[in-house]
Write an enzyme that holds these catalytic residues in place. Sequence first.
Site, PDB file in Angstrom:
ATOM      1  N   MET A   1       3.254  -8.534   1.165  1.00 11.26           N
ATOM      2  CA  MET A   1       3.947  -8.979  -0.048  1.00 11.26           C
ATOM      3  C   MET A   1       3.531  -8.120  -1.234  1.00 11.26           C
ATOM      4  SD  MET A   1       4.528 -13.029   0.236  1.00 11.26           S
ATOM      5  CE  MET A   1       2.898 -13.526  -0.284  1.00 11.26           C
TER       6      MET A   1
ATOM      7  N   LEU B   1      -1.151  -4.489  -3.062  1.00 14.28           N
ATOM      8  CA  LEU B   1      -1.953  -3.995  -1.932  1.00 14.28           C
ATOM      9  C   LEU B   1      -3.404  -3.748  -2.325  1.00 14.28           C
ATOM     10  CD1 LEU B   1       0.537  -1.486  -0.215  1.00 14.28           C
ATOM     11  CD2 LEU B   1       0.289  -3.964   0.120  1.00 14.28           C
TER      12      LEU B   1
ATOM     13  N   HIS C   1      -5.059  -4.657   3.073  1.00 19.41           N
ATOM     14  CA  HIS C   1      -3.789  -4.059   3.510  1.00 19.41           C
ATOM     15  C   HIS C   1      -4.012  -2.621   3.980  1.00 19.41           C
ATOM     16  CE1 HIS C   1      -2.391  -7.014   0.312  1.00 19.41           C
ATOM     17  NE2 HIS C   1      -1.691  -7.417   1.355  1.00 19.41           N
TER      18      HIS C   1
ATOM     19  N   ASP D   1      -5.186 -14.202   7.698  1.00 17.77           N
ATOM     20  CA  ASP D   1      -4.179 -15.263   7.782  1.00 17.77           C
ATOM     21  C   ASP D   1      -4.055 -15.677   9.250  1.00 17.77           C
ATOM     22  OD1 ASP D   1      -2.659 -15.313   4.931  1.00 17.77           O
ATOM     23  OD2 ASP D   1      -3.360 -13.296   5.409  1.00 17.77           O
TER      24      ASP D   1
ATOM     25  N   GLN E   1      -1.159 -17.779  10.506  1.00 13.68           N
ATOM     26  CA  GLN E   1       0.051 -16.940  10.542  1.00 13.68           C
ATOM     27  C   GLN E   1       0.087 -16.105  11.822  1.00 13.68           C
ATOM     28  OE1 GLN E   1       1.675 -14.792   6.960  1.00 13.68           O
ATOM     29  NE2 GLN E   1       0.613 -13.071   7.883  1.00 13.68           N
TER      30      GLN E   1
HETATM   31  P1  AMP Z   1       0.046 -10.506   2.269  1.00 18.55           P
HETATM   32  O1  AMP Z   1       0.475  -9.353   1.429  1.00 18.55           O
HETATM   33  O2  AMP Z   1      -0.940 -11.400   1.601  1.00 18.55           O
HETATM   34  O3  AMP Z   1       1.216 -11.249   2.860  1.00 18.55           O
HETATM   35  O4  AMP Z   1      -0.740  -9.883   3.496  1.00 18.55           O
HETATM   36  C1  AMP Z   1      -0.152  -8.915   4.305  1.00 18.55           C
HETATM   37  C2  AMP Z   1      -1.017  -8.691   5.508  1.00 18.55           C
HETATM   38  O5  AMP Z   1      -2.302  -8.247   5.088  1.00 18.55           O
HETATM   39  C3  AMP Z   1      -1.242  -9.976   6.320  1.00 18.55           C
HETATM   40  O6  AMP Z   1      -1.173  -9.675   7.704  1.00 18.55           O
HETATM   41  C4  AMP Z   1      -2.623 -10.383   5.909  1.00 18.55           C
HETATM   42  O7  AMP Z   1      -3.308 -11.132   6.882  1.00 18.55           O
HETATM   43  C5  AMP Z   1      -3.282  -9.034   5.706  1.00 18.55           C
HETATM   44  N1  AMP Z   1      -4.458  -9.195   4.854  1.00 18.55           N
HETATM   45  C6  AMP Z   1      -4.518  -9.806   3.657  1.00 18.55           C
HETATM   46  N2  AMP Z   1      -5.788  -9.825   3.206  1.00 18.55           N
HETATM   47  C7  AMP Z   1      -6.546  -9.225   4.146  1.00 18.55           C
HETATM   48  C8  AMP Z   1      -7.938  -8.933   4.277  1.00 18.55           C
HETATM   49  N3  AMP Z   1      -8.821  -9.293   3.348  1.00 18.55           N
HETATM   50  N4  AMP Z   1      -8.362  -8.294   5.384  1.00 18.55           N
HETATM   51  C9  AMP Z   1      -7.477  -7.929   6.357  1.00 18.55           C
HETATM   52  N5  AMP Z   1      -6.151  -8.173   6.291  1.00 18.55           N
HETATM   53  C10 AMP Z   1      -5.694  -8.801   5.208  1.00 18.55           C
END
Ligand code: AMP
Length: 316
Positions: free
Chosen positions: A66, A69, A73, A186, A189
Site C-alpha cells: 500500500m 515503503l 517492503h 501480517d 493475511q
Molecule cells: P502494506 O504496505 O502494509 O500492505 O505491506 C505490504 C507487504 O509488506 C505485506 O506483505 C506486509 O506483510 C509486508 N511488510 C510490512 N511490514 C513489514 C515488516 N516490518 N517486515 C517485513 N514485511 C513487512
Amino acid sequence: MADKFPEFKLQGNRQLDRSNAWNQCGTIAKPDTEEAMQILRTVEELREWTRADRYEGNTIGIVPTMGALHAGHASLIRAARDQCGLVVVSIFVNPTQFGPHEDYARYPRTFAADCALAEAEGADIVFAPSVEELYPPGAATFVEVEGLSSRLDGQSRPGHFRGVATVVTKLLIGTEADLAFFGQKDAAQVALVRRMVTDLRLPATIVVCPIVREPDGLALSSRNAYLSAEERRQALVLSRSIRHVESLVAGGERRADTLIGETRRVFAAESAVRVDYIELVNWDTLLPVETASPGTLFAVAAFVGTTRLIDNTVIA
Ligand code: AMP
C-alpha cells in the site's frame, strides 16, 4: 526483464510503448536505458509487460504493497529480485480493506519516495492503478475466504480480509505472477492468501519473508508514522511481549494459557496501550490451539493511542 519484444504479438496486436510515464514520478529523472523502471497504471498494460517477459522465459514476481515503503517492503522487493526475472511492486491503498472509521483518507501516501525505493531495490515495474482501475464503476465481485476472514485481524476489522482477498486476487490475475511476496508481519493475511490461492487454484506460489524490525525491536510498519514520541516508546511493548513469549518457549513452556497470560502481564505494565487480541493459533486455520508446536502462530494486536499495531512470532 525482457530486453526485446521481437515478433511477440499481444492480444489485439497492440505493440508495447516502452517509453513509459516516468514523468509521473516526480523525483526521478527519466533514465535513458531500456531497463528503466516502468510505472504502469492499468491492468491491461501490466499484463502486456508480464506476458512479454514470460514469453522470454522470465519468472514473474509481485510484491503487493500500500506504499509508504520502508525497509520491510524493501526486504520483500530484494527477495523478489533474487528469485524472479521480472519484479512488479504494486502500490495501491485499497479502499475496500479499510473500515468506515479507519484511516483510509489519512493513510500515508509517499509515491515519489516509494518509486525511488522500489527502483533502488531493483524493481522493474511499479504498478500504481487508480481506484477506478481496480474497482470499475459498478464493481460487484468480491472474494470471501470463509472462516479465516473473521479471525484475528478479521474479527477486529470486519470486512478487512474480504478487501484484502479481493485486491490480492486482482493483482495476482493482473500480473499472472509466478511468485508473490508477503511479510510474516501480517501473518493472518498470509494464512488468508495461502488459503485463497489454494482454493482458487491460482498459479502463484506465496513466499513469506521475515519481519524486519527497528534496532529496538519495533516491527516496521507504515502506521508507525502516526506515533508520537511517547507512543513510539509505548509501542515497544508489542515486540517486548513477543520476545518474552519466544524466551518462554525456548525454556520449554508450551501451554497457550500460560503464554497468553504472561503476555497480558507484559502489556499490563504499559497501561496506555489497549490490547486488541493475544492469540496462539494454528497458522493455516487461525483457530486457537491449546499447546504451541513448531509452526504455531503467536500473534498480538494492540492500540497505541489511536494507532493499531500488530506483531507475531512463529513458534520454532
Ligand atoms: P502494506 O504496505 O502494509 O500492505 O505491506 C505490504 C507487504 O509488506 C505485506 O506483505 C506486509 O506483510 C509486508 N511488510 C510490512 N511490514 C513489514 C515488516 N516490518 N517486515 C517485513 N514485511 C513487512
